[in-house]
Design a protein around this motif. Structure first.
Motif, PDB file in Angstrom:
ATOM      1  N   GLN A   1       2.566   6.348  -7.139  1.00 30.34           N
ATOM      2  CA  GLN A   1       1.533   7.179  -7.753  1.00 30.34           C
ATOM      3  C   GLN A   1       1.758   8.665  -7.503  1.00 30.34           C
ATOM      4  OE1 GLN A   1      -1.944   5.182  -6.116  1.00 30.34           O
ATOM      5  NE2 GLN A   1      -2.165   3.929  -7.952  1.00 30.34           N
ATOM      6  N   GLY A   2       2.547   9.000  -6.490  1.00 32.33           N
ATOM      7  CA  GLY A   2       2.829  10.393  -6.184  1.00 32.33           C
ATOM      8  C   GLY A   2       4.100  10.941  -6.820  1.00 32.33           C
TER       9      GLY A   2
ATOM     10  N   ALA B   1      -5.323   1.259  -5.755  1.00 31.77           N
ATOM     11  CA  ALA B   1      -5.469   2.632  -5.249  1.00 31.77           C
ATOM     12  C   ALA B   1      -5.223   2.647  -3.737  1.00 31.77           C
ATOM     13  CB  ALA B   1      -6.853   3.167  -5.576  1.00 31.77           C
ATOM     14  N   THR B   2      -4.660   3.752  -3.280  1.00 31.58           N
ATOM     15  CA  THR B   2      -4.408   3.895  -1.846  1.00 31.58           C
ATOM     16  C   THR B   2      -5.524   4.698  -1.202  1.00 31.58           C
ATOM     17  OG1 THR B   2      -3.097   5.871  -2.244  1.00 31.58           O
ATOM     18  CG2 THR B   2      -1.916   3.774  -2.150  1.00 31.58           C
ATOM     19  N   ASP B   3      -5.580   4.611   0.122  1.00 33.66           N
ATOM     20  CA  ASP B   3      -6.619   5.365   0.851  1.00 33.66           C
ATOM     21  C   ASP B   3      -6.373   6.852   0.766  1.00 33.66           C
ATOM     22  OD1 ASP B   3      -6.835   2.729   1.493  1.00 33.66           O
ATOM     23  OD2 ASP B   3      -6.648   2.971   3.635  1.00 33.66           O
TER      24      ASP B   3
ATOM     25  N   ARG C   1       0.829  -1.207   0.000  1.00 33.84           N
ATOM     26  CA  ARG C   1       0.000   0.000   0.000  1.00 33.84           C
ATOM     27  C   ARG C   1       0.870   1.266   0.000  1.00 33.84           C
ATOM     28  NH1 ARG C   1      -2.434  -1.085   4.117  1.00 33.84           N
ATOM     29  NH2 ARG C   1      -1.655   0.451   5.589  1.00 33.84           N
ATOM     30  N   HIS C   2       1.886   1.303   0.855  1.00 31.96           N
ATOM     31  CA  HIS C   2       2.754   2.482   0.918  1.00 31.96           C
ATOM     32  C   HIS C   2       3.576   2.639  -0.360  1.00 31.96           C
ATOM     33  CE1 HIS C   2       1.890   3.789   4.983  1.00 31.96           C
ATOM     34  NE2 HIS C   2       2.038   2.542   5.422  1.00 31.96           N
ATOM     35  N   THR C   3       4.025   1.524  -0.925  1.00 30.90           N
ATOM     36  CA  THR C   3       4.804   1.588  -2.162  1.00 30.90           C
ATOM     37  C   THR C   3       3.937   2.096  -3.306  1.00 30.90           C
ATOM     38  OG1 THR C   3       6.211  -0.234  -1.397  1.00 30.90           O
ATOM     39  CG2 THR C   3       6.241   0.260  -3.766  1.00 30.90           C
ATOM     40  N   THR C   4       2.699   1.629  -3.364  1.00 38.96           N
ATOM     41  CA  THR C   4       1.770   2.105  -4.394  1.00 38.96           C
ATOM     42  C   THR C   4       1.554   3.606  -4.269  1.00 38.96           C
ATOM     43  OG1 THR C   4       0.638  -0.015  -4.601  1.00 38.96           O
ATOM     44  CG2 THR C   4      -0.612   1.937  -5.227  1.00 38.96           C
ATOM     45  N   GLY C   5       1.319   4.084  -3.056  1.00 35.98           N
ATOM     46  CA  GLY C   5       1.113   5.513  -2.844  1.00 35.98           C
ATOM     47  C   GLY C   5       2.332   6.330  -3.251  1.00 35.98           C
ATOM     48  N   TRP C   6       3.519   5.813  -2.917  1.00 34.92           N
ATOM     49  CA  TRP C   6       4.755   6.514  -3.288  1.00 34.92           C
ATOM     50  C   TRP C   6       4.897   6.583  -4.803  1.00 34.92           C
ATOM     51  CZ3 TRP C   6       9.397   4.293  -5.398  1.00 34.92           C
ATOM     52  CH2 TRP C   6      10.443   5.202  -5.510  1.00 34.92           C
TER      53      TRP C   6
END
Length: 193
Positions: free
Chosen positions: A78-79, A191-193, A71-76
């Protein structure tokens, strides 16, 4: 069953040389010349996200669960900011991957090198947040990441070497045009929260 996709940050190749024949001429140096439509330059390789997340969980002995790491890797990812397209030059074919891949060694602008360094620094920061100790050791030993060398070599894989030649091979200078950076297989990131 389809294999899970590998996640990379890359820039697509828009053109090699000034005409299609410039790229096709590389066929005299390599076997199984890759189709030009899929060519790219990898800036950062993450590998299969689930495998990377499990590597983190294993390294931290479960302190960071694989689900949190994914989850954290996905958010990173995507940002990440987008690197604008650019032009590089190539004057040699180099052998990579233990001798199984032939690639155009590409001289890239300084801003591309700086962007790639920022990706590695960002990966370090992400791994720190995921409670990975000895981050450099983790990066070089994670099977998902697959890094064998700490130094990034800008290249575009184009086929297999004709011979087991390990030395760089000079070619006529080529201009290589690249599009903006993207996350390869980004549609498979949740997708992340």
């Amino acid at each position: 069953m389809q294999p899970l996709p590998r996640i990379t940050v890359e820039v697509p190749v828009l053109a090699v040389g000034s005409a299609p024949s410039d790229y096709e001429a590389l066929g005299s140096y390599v076997s199984a010349l890759r189709r030009p439509q899929g060519l790219h330059l990898t800036l950062l390789h993450i590998g299969i996200l689930a495998d990377f997340a499990q590597d983190v969980a294993d390294w931290t002995k479960g302190i960071t669960p694989a689900g949190d790491a994914a989850r954290h890797t996905t958010g990173w990812l995507q940002g990440l900011p987008v690197l604008d397209g650019f032009t590089g030059t190539s004057e040699q074919l180099i052998v990579l991957g233990g001798g199984g891949i032939s690639g155009l060694g590409v001289d890239v602008p300084r801003r591309v090198q700086d962007y790639q360094v920022s990706l590695v620094q960002g990966l370090h920061d992400l791994l720190d947040r995921l409670l990975v100790d000895n981050v450099d050791d983790f990066i070089l030993s994670s099977p998902a990441l697959g890094y064998r060398y700490p130094h990034w070599v800008p290249h575009v894989a184009v086929g297999r070497p004709l011979a087991r030649e390990r030395r760089p091979r000079a070619i006529a200078p080529l201009t290589v045009a690249f599009g903006p950076s993207r996350i390869r297989n980004g549609r498979f990131l949740t997708a992340t929260d």
